[in-house]
Design an enzyme around this catalytic site. Structure first.
Site, mmCIF file in Angstrom:
data_model
loop_
_atom_site.group_PDB
_atom_site.id
_atom_site.type_symbol
_atom_site.label_atom_id
_atom_site.label_comp_id
_atom_site.label_asym_id
_atom_site.label_seq_id
_atom_site.Cartn_x
_atom_site.Cartn_y
_atom_site.Cartn_z
ATOM 1 N N HIS A 126 19.718 5.496 1.576
ATOM 2 C CA HIS A 126 19.585 6.229 2.848
ATOM 3 C C HIS A 126 20.819 7.087 3.153
ATOM 4 O O HIS A 126 20.783 7.907 4.073
ATOM 5 C CB HIS A 126 19.364 5.265 4.020
ATOM 6 C CG HIS A 126 18.048 4.554 3.962
ATOM 7 N ND1 HIS A 126 16.844 5.212 3.843
ATOM 8 C CD2 HIS A 126 17.744 3.222 3.995
ATOM 9 C CE1 HIS A 126 15.848 4.315 3.804
ATOM 10 N NE2 HIS A 126 16.372 3.114 3.886
ATOM 11 N N ASP A 163 11.935 1.439 -3.613
ATOM 12 C CA ASP A 163 12.165 0.763 -2.330
ATOM 13 C C ASP A 163 11.026 1.131 -1.369
ATOM 14 O O ASP A 163 10.455 2.205 -1.464
ATOM 15 C CB ASP A 163 13.507 1.223 -1.758
ATOM 16 C CG ASP A 163 13.968 0.405 -0.557
ATOM 17 O OD1 ASP A 163 14.813 -0.494 -0.741
ATOM 18 O OD2 ASP A 163 13.491 0.678 0.567
ATOM 19 N N ASP A 244 11.698 -4.528 -1.078
ATOM 20 C CA ASP A 244 11.184 -4.825 0.260
ATOM 21 C C ASP A 244 9.728 -4.412 0.464
ATOM 22 O O ASP A 244 9.207 -4.538 1.577
ATOM 23 C CB ASP A 244 12.084 -4.190 1.338
ATOM 24 C CG ASP A 244 12.599 -2.814 0.967
ATOM 25 O OD1 ASP A 244 12.148 -2.255 -0.046
ATOM 26 O OD2 ASP A 244 13.455 -2.293 1.703
#
Ligand code: ZN
Length: 308
Positions: A126, A163, A244
């Site tokens: 990010h 992800d 995740d």
């Protein structure tokens, strides 16, 4: 095959307050699992060096790097965004996490290793060129990719991101950089709430519908990623490996299972074997349900180093 396992003790000292999901136990449950299951017997272990200012500056604005270094607190916490903060050890951990990706790239491109896995935190995908956000400070995978092209002279590097959150930072850094092809999947309408519209022709973004399972991911990989990767003919694969999307992880609403991480990794390893002598680097991103994280990383690493 020679395979590297890269970590650093500072990954255990960066923390953002009790109860924060991006916690030091994430790296320890992975290390314990890989050790207990005998996977580390097949890998050579390395301590991650700290990334240099020059290495960070290939992915980040140098003023941003200076500002982040200046922000590091001597005690207590320094808030960076509502979910992201620095403690007195964060800067050291972030420097070594980025340095892990640099070392992994050197081992695989220059030193005869075929695969390298970096068990480090804070995560990175990010982090944009000028912005820390979403638990991320330096974009570890991006620093590794730019090291491969700018320092080691590669002409084509593929960045793969599975992800569950869109790798907005990596897209910010690489959009329009034709030396890099980024392929990704992520849950749509989830943090950071972008990625549905790709920012450049070198971006292959595949949003996944909430509550879809591994079958949707496998279709995306088969129909979108693999043709793009094979056409690109990468000289190195760098994976932003987040775990995740697992159905036990309450950060998202996707239903991947342990075996999906083995499957997706085998597809990537086959591309690496076909295109670039198996050169493949993987860097830990998200994954917050600790038991599922440890099991999924084991599947990922086993597939990476052809243990199955
Ligand atoms: Zn994530």
């Amino acid at each position: 095959m020679r395979a590297a396992y890269i970590s650093h003790a500072s990954s255990m000292r960066h923390e953002m307050g009790s109860g924060h999901p991006e916690c030091p136990d994430r790296v320890s449950v992975i290390a314990d699992r890989l050790l207990m299951r005998g996977v580390l017997d097949f890998m050579e272990s390395f301590d991650a060096p700290a990334a240099t200012r020059e290495q960070l500056g290939r992915a980040h604005d140098s003023l941003y790097v200076s500002e982040l270094i200046a922000m590091a607190p001597a005690e207590g916490y320094r808030q960076v965004d509502p979910d992201t903060s620095m403690n007195p050890h964060t800067l050291e951990a972030a420097l070594h996490a980025a340095g892990a990706a640099v070392l992994a790239t050197e081992l695989v491109v220059r030193d005869g290793f075929r695969r390298a896995f970096c068990n480090v935190r804070p995560p990175g995908h990010h982090a944009e060129r000028r912005t820390a956000m979403g638990f991320c400070f330096f974009n570890n995978a991006a620093v590794g990719v730019r090291h491969a092209v700018d320092e080691l002279g590669l002409e084509r590097v593929a960045l793969i991101d599975f992800d569950v959150h869109h790798g907005n930072g990596s897209e910010d850094i690489f959009a329009g950089d034709e030396r890099v092809l980024m392929v990704s999947t992520f849950q749509s309408r989830l943090y950071p709430f972008n990625g549905e519209q790709a920012r450049g022709p070198n971006m292959c973004n595949v949003p996944l519908v909430p509550y879809s399972d591994g079958a949707a991911m496998r279709a995306a990989v088969t129909d979108s990623w693999l043709p793009a990767l094979r056409a690109f003919r990468p000289q190195l694969l760098v994976v932003s490996a987040g775990f995740d999307a697992h159905r036990e992880d309450d950060m998202s609403h996707l239903g991947w299972v342990d075996a999906d991480y083995g499957w997706i990794t085998r597809q990537l390893a086959e591309v690496a074997d076909a295109c670039c002598d198996g050169r493949m680097v993987s860097v830990l991103e998200g994954g917050y349900c600790l038991p599922a994280l440890a099991r999924s990383v084991e599947q990922h690493v086993r597939a990476m180093i052809d243990l199955d």
